[in-house]
Design a protein around this motif. Structure first.
Motif, PDB file in Angstrom:
ATOM      1  N   VAL A 225      68.069  -8.828  38.552  1.00 46.96           N
ATOM      2  CA  VAL A 225      68.006  -7.368  38.381  1.00 46.96           C
ATOM      3  C   VAL A 225      67.866  -7.015  36.905  1.00 46.96           C
TER       4      VAL A 225
ATOM      5  N   THR B 167      64.437  -8.001  35.539  1.00 50.46           N
ATOM      6  CA  THR B 167      63.328  -7.214  36.080  1.00 50.46           C
ATOM      7  C   THR B 167      63.347  -5.788  35.546  1.00 50.46           C
TER       8      THR B 167
ATOM      9  N   MET C 171      52.239   0.641  44.557  1.00 45.01           N
ATOM     10  CA  MET C 171      53.003  -0.263  45.419  1.00 45.01           C
ATOM     11  C   MET C 171      52.191  -1.507  45.768  1.00 45.01           C
TER      12      MET C 171
ATOM     13  N   THR D 216      65.293 -13.645  47.275  1.00 42.95           N
ATOM     14  CA  THR D 216      66.120 -12.750  46.463  1.00 42.95           C
ATOM     15  C   THR D 216      65.329 -12.147  45.315  1.00 42.95           C
TER      16      THR D 216
ATOM     17  N   LEU E 159      62.735  -9.575  46.584  1.00 47.34           N
ATOM     18  CA  LEU E 159      63.314  -8.287  46.948  1.00 47.34           C
ATOM     19  C   LEU E 159      63.698  -7.478  45.719  1.00 47.34           C
ATOM     20  N   VAL E 160      64.211  -8.166  44.700  1.00 48.30           N
ATOM     21  CA  VAL E 160      64.573  -7.476  43.459  1.00 48.30           C
ATOM     22  C   VAL E 160      63.329  -6.872  42.812  1.00 48.30           C
TER      23      VAL E 160
ATOM     24  N   VAL F  35      60.545  -5.966  44.288  1.00 45.07           N
ATOM     25  CA  VAL F  35      60.094  -4.835  45.103  1.00 45.07           C
ATOM     26  C   VAL F  35      60.922  -3.593  44.826  1.00 45.07           C
ATOM     27  N   VAL F  36      62.239  -3.748  44.804  1.00 47.36           N
ATOM     28  CA  VAL F  36      63.122  -2.590  44.625  1.00 47.36           C
ATOM     29  C   VAL F  36      62.996  -2.011  43.214  1.00 47.36           C
ATOM     30  N   VAL F  37      63.095  -2.873  42.207  1.00 41.81           N
ATOM     31  CA  VAL F  37      63.094  -2.386  40.817  1.00 41.81           C
ATOM     32  C   VAL F  37      61.735  -1.823  40.430  1.00 41.81           C
TER      33      VAL F  37
ATOM     34  N   GLY G 237      59.423  -0.931  42.431  1.00 44.99           N
ATOM     35  CA  GLY G 237      59.168   0.205  43.314  1.00 44.99           C
ATOM     36  C   GLY G 237      59.789   1.479  42.779  1.00 44.99           C
ATOM     37  N   CYS G 238      60.990   1.383  42.213  1.00 41.92           N
ATOM     38  CA  CYS G 238      61.642   2.549  41.615  1.00 41.92           C
ATOM     39  C   CYS G 238      60.853   3.061  40.414  1.00 41.92           C
TER      40      CYS G 238
END
Length: 208
Positions: free
Chosen positions: A14, A17, A40, A157, A160-161, A163-165, A167-168
């Motif tokens: 996290v 990234t 995206m 893991t 996913l990090v 994608v989330v970070v 993506g935000c």
């Protein structure tokens, strides 16, 4: 792998990234100029590129790059020039109002896949990431455990990090883009998007 090791790996992913780098700059630039959906796709491309980096690192490419200064520099500068070229092309498109004209469906699809390729190539053409993955992941792998299962968990893991970070970052930039109502202001957003990409290129160039 223990739960403590996995949590430490998650936190490290996290933090690493979130720190702005070439991929972050690329995604922000794509979101400002082409919108959330295209950005995206860039995030998805970055994930695919990162997974490829993991495979390359464990295949020994990271060790080769670390040992060969010339090869490291060749890969690095290929990434630098590629990202700079994307930024310059975006600025040229903005000058021609390409950043503010609604695209036809087939053009929109082509733009989305272009963002995907840009994300994947930007990730892969960052040799520091290859060397980093090779040194970083080994700290969280238990030699006595199932290697394939641990690699799968670490890859999932980190993906996913990303994608989330990222993506935000893309959502925030897309929100800013929707607030830019006039064509002139959105054209400036196109310039800003290209500038972010060039900034990511410069960041890659100055890192050793």
């Amino acid at each position: 792998m223990s739960l403590e090791s996995w949590v430490a790996y998650l936190i490290a992913c996290v933090v690493l990234t979130v720190i702005p780098g070439p991929s972050v700059m690329l995604v922000i630039g794509q979101s400002l100029t082409r919108g959330r959906a295209a950005a995206m796709m860039g995030v998805l491309g970055t994930v695919v590129g990162s997974i490829a980096l993991l495979g390359l690192s464990f295949a020994g490419v990271g060790a080769v790059l670390a040992a060969s200064a010339l090869l490291f520099q060749l890969v690095k500068w290929a990434g630098v020039f590629y990202l700079a070229w994307l930024g310059i092309e975006q600025i040229r498109a903005a000058r021609g109002e390409g950043a503010v004209v609604d695209l036809a469906p087939e053009q929109d699809t082509a733009a989305a896949w272009s963002c995907f390729r840009a994300g994947a190539l930007t990730a892969v053409l960052n040799p520091k990431s290859i060397v980093f993955y090779m040194a970083f992941l080994a700290q969280f792998i238990a030699p006595e455990g199932n290697l394939a299962l641990q690699l799968a968990l670490l890859t999932l893991t980190s993906s996913l990090v990303v994608v989330v970070v990222l993506g935000c970052y893309a959502l925030v930039a897309a929100r800013i883009r929707t607030l830019l109502g006039s064509r002139a202001v959105r054209r400036r957003a196109g310039y800003a998007g290209g500038g972010f990409m060039i900034g990511g290129s410069a960041f890659m160039a100055v890192t050793r």
